[in-house]
Design a protein around this motif. Sequence first.
Motif, PDB file in Angstrom:
ATOM      1  N   GLY A  62       0.798  -1.286   0.038  1.00  0.00           N
ATOM      2  CA  GLY A  62      -0.008  -0.018  -0.079  1.00  0.00           C
ATOM      3  C   GLY A  62       0.679   1.424   0.231  1.00  0.00           C
ATOM      4  N   LEU A  63       1.989   1.300   0.789  1.00  0.00           N
ATOM      5  CA  LEU A  63       2.793   2.446   1.103  1.00  0.00           C
ATOM      6  C   LEU A  63       3.171   2.796  -0.351  1.00  0.00           C
ATOM      7  N   LEU A  64       3.723   1.695  -1.207  1.00  0.00           N
ATOM      8  CA  LEU A  64       4.317   1.922  -2.559  1.00  0.00           C
ATOM      9  C   LEU A  64       3.430   2.696  -3.649  1.00  0.00           C
ATOM     10  N   GLN A  65       2.041   2.458  -3.355  1.00  0.00           N
ATOM     11  CA  GLN A  65       1.024   3.182  -4.089  1.00  0.00           C
ATOM     12  C   GLN A  65       1.187   4.655  -3.996  1.00  0.00           C
ATOM     13  N   HIS A  66       1.716   5.089  -2.884  1.00  0.00           N
ATOM     14  CA  HIS A  66       1.958   6.539  -2.458  1.00  0.00           C
ATOM     15  C   HIS A  66       3.605   7.119  -2.933  1.00  0.00           C
ATOM     16  N   THR A  67       4.345   6.394  -2.376  1.00  0.00           N
ATOM     17  CA  THR A  67       5.885   6.915  -2.813  1.00  0.00           C
ATOM     18  C   THR A  67       6.734   5.562  -3.206  1.00  0.00           C
ATOM     19  N   GLY A  68       7.658   5.896  -3.609  1.00  0.00           N
ATOM     20  CA  GLY A  68       8.601   4.904  -4.290  1.00  0.00           C
ATOM     21  C   GLY A  68      10.078   4.849  -3.395  1.00  0.00           C
ATOM     22  N   ASP A  69       9.785   5.304  -2.158  1.00  0.00           N
ATOM     23  CA  ASP A  69      10.901   5.294  -1.238  1.00  0.00           C
ATOM     24  C   ASP A  69      10.632   4.687   0.152  1.00  0.00           C
TER      25      ASP A  69
END
Length: 222
Positions: A62-69
């Motif tokens: 889910g976090l990767l849907q908002h940021t790539g870091d």
Amino acid sequence: MGVLEDKSRARLFYKYLSKVYDRINPFIWNEEMRDEALELLALRSDDRVLDVGCGTGFATEGLLQHTGDVHGLDQSAHQLEKAFAKFGKNDDVRFYRGDAERLPFSDDSFDAVWSSGSIEYWPNPVAALREFRRVVKPGHRVLVVGPDYPKTTLFQKLADTIMLFYDEHEAQRMFEEAGFVEIEHHIQQARPGSPRAITTIARAPEEAPDADAAEVGTETDA
């Protein structure tokens, strides 16, 4: 203290749970709940985010849907093996094996810290939350998801023997003691009758962490 609020027992528990974790987890903490919590955190595309207790990577996805870091940390080698299979060790996410109460990162390293399904296993939650405050940038936010305290006496007694369950009052106390401000609590539930999650979002104060914060560790790969 519950039986799983012991690091060695928790690691043993996840050695076996990791085999079925991704099939069981959606009954308690599903994508809709995760995405609702992510909206509260309001990440930006260039935010550097730490996922503490990342497990097999459900929240990490889910976090990767908002940021790539995104950086994931977990104490269980077996959970991390599952995460490596999804993301690789250093491809989409950089992973670390480590302890929430002694994070291997320098002060002010992250724009946000996320933790879901981990606080209930911490022997000293306030110590871990102080670590969150240390590694997140001043004025930035952390989000922690844990199990809401049951409402009936029978389930309260059962919960107390297993791991940490807590209500909004206890969450407020822990986050205030750890030095956070602008603390908000949200109750989430997959479906009526299913276990309730308590999601707390809070902001680190603008000033630097206190000198008595935990000693900084050394950043290393898992």
